[in-house]
Design a protein around this motif. Structure first.
Motif, PDB file in Angstrom:
ATOM      1  N   CYS A   7      40.531  28.133  49.465  1.00 43.28           N
ATOM      2  CA  CYS A   7      39.299  28.763  48.990  1.00 43.28           C
ATOM      3  C   CYS A   7      39.336  30.273  49.206  1.00 43.28           C
ATOM      4  CB  CYS A   7      38.097  28.153  49.700  1.00 43.28           C
ATOM      5  SG  CYS A   7      36.510  28.876  49.206  1.00 43.28           S
ATOM      6  N   LEU A   8      39.788  30.707  50.373  1.00 42.73           N
ATOM      7  CA  LEU A   8      39.838  32.132  50.673  1.00 42.73           C
ATOM      8  C   LEU A   8      40.855  32.863  49.805  1.00 42.73           C
ATOM      9  CD1 LEU A   8      39.498  32.080  54.555  1.00 42.73           C
ATOM     10  CD2 LEU A   8      37.767  32.734  52.873  1.00 42.73           C
ATOM     11  N   VAL A   9      42.002  32.245  49.555  1.00 42.80           N
ATOM     12  CA  VAL A   9      43.009  32.865  48.692  1.00 42.80           C
ATOM     13  C   VAL A   9      42.489  32.961  47.262  1.00 42.80           C
ATOM     14  CG1 VAL A   9      45.287  32.506  47.655  1.00 42.80           C
ATOM     15  CG2 VAL A   9      44.983  32.246  50.113  1.00 42.80           C
ATOM     16  N   GLY A  12      39.896  35.689  47.055  1.00 37.83           N
ATOM     17  CA  GLY A  12      40.503  37.013  47.103  1.00 37.83           C
ATOM     18  C   GLY A  12      41.159  37.401  45.794  1.00 37.83           C
ATOM     19  N   ILE A  13      41.890  36.470  45.203  1.00 37.74           N
ATOM     20  CA  ILE A  13      42.568  36.763  43.943  1.00 37.74           C
ATOM     21  C   ILE A  13      41.559  36.965  42.820  1.00 37.74           C
ATOM     22  CG2 ILE A  13      44.052  35.766  42.162  1.00 37.74           C
ATOM     23  CD1 ILE A  13      45.658  34.476  44.461  1.00 37.74           C
ATOM     24  N   LEU A  14      40.597  36.064  42.698  1.00 39.02           N
ATOM     25  CA  LEU A  14      39.611  36.189  41.622  1.00 39.02           C
ATOM     26  C   LEU A  14      38.737  37.430  41.791  1.00 39.02           C
ATOM     27  CD1 LEU A  14      38.525  32.487  41.070  1.00 39.02           C
ATOM     28  CD2 LEU A  14      39.970  33.913  39.622  1.00 39.02           C
ATOM     29  N   TYR A  19      37.334  42.878  39.931  1.00 35.28           N
ATOM     30  CA  TYR A  19      37.155  44.307  40.175  1.00 35.28           C
ATOM     31  C   TYR A  19      38.064  45.146  39.285  1.00 35.28           C
ATOM     32  CZ  TYR A  19      33.987  43.927  44.129  1.00 35.28           C
ATOM     33  OH  TYR A  19      32.894  43.694  44.915  1.00 35.28           O
ATOM     34  N   LEU A  20      39.281  44.691  39.054  1.00 35.86           N
ATOM     35  CA  LEU A  20      40.175  45.417  38.149  1.00 35.86           C
ATOM     36  C   LEU A  20      39.632  45.422  36.725  1.00 35.86           C
ATOM     37  CD1 LEU A  20      43.680  44.283  39.407  1.00 35.86           C
ATOM     38  CD2 LEU A  20      42.689  46.577  39.537  1.00 35.86           C
ATOM     39  N   PHE A  44      31.614  34.217  43.540  1.00 36.96           N
ATOM     40  CA  PHE A  44      31.765  33.890  44.958  1.00 36.96           C
ATOM     41  C   PHE A  44      30.794  32.790  45.371  1.00 36.96           C
ATOM     42  CE2 PHE A  44      33.727  38.160  46.455  1.00 36.96           C
ATOM     43  CZ  PHE A  44      34.896  37.820  45.808  1.00 36.96           C
ATOM     44  N   TRP A  45      29.590  32.824  44.827  1.00 43.35           N
ATOM     45  CA  TRP A  45      28.607  31.780  45.130  1.00 43.35           C
ATOM     46  C   TRP A  45      29.124  30.427  44.645  1.00 43.35           C
ATOM     47  CZ3 TRP A  45      25.979  28.922  41.367  1.00 43.35           C
ATOM     48  CH2 TRP A  45      25.043  28.031  41.861  1.00 43.35           C
ATOM     49  N   TRP A  46      29.666  30.402  43.424  1.00 41.54           N
ATOM     50  CA  TRP A  46      30.169  29.159  42.849  1.00 41.54           C
ATOM     51  C   TRP A  46      31.355  28.626  43.654  1.00 41.54           C
ATOM     52  CZ3 TRP A  46      34.837  28.052  40.276  1.00 41.54           C
ATOM     53  CH2 TRP A  46      34.877  26.800  39.687  1.00 41.54           C
TER      54      TRP A  46
END
Length: 54
Positions: A7-9, A12-14, A19-20, A44-46
């Motif tokens: 989930c954390l990876v 972070g990637i998404l 942002y890009l 992030f909420w989803w």
């Protein structure tokens, strides 16, 4: 890899990709780039909801 690491990876990637994309949108419309940040919050909420569901 256990669920929390996955989930954390994924988050972070998404988040980085979103942002890009918002940086690219800024060239055309700074206001729309700021609105795209709202998408990041929803994303992030989803992800958190999907993580806690499983």
């Amino acid at each position: 890899m256990d669920d929390i690491h996955r989930c954390l990876v994924c988050r972070g990637i998404l988040g980085s990709v979103a942002y890009l994309i918002s940086i690219g949108i800024t060239v055309f419309s700074p206001y729309r780039a700021q609105l795209s940040w709202l998408f990041i919050g929803v994303l992030f909420w989803w992800l958190g909801r999907e993580f806690y569901r499983s």
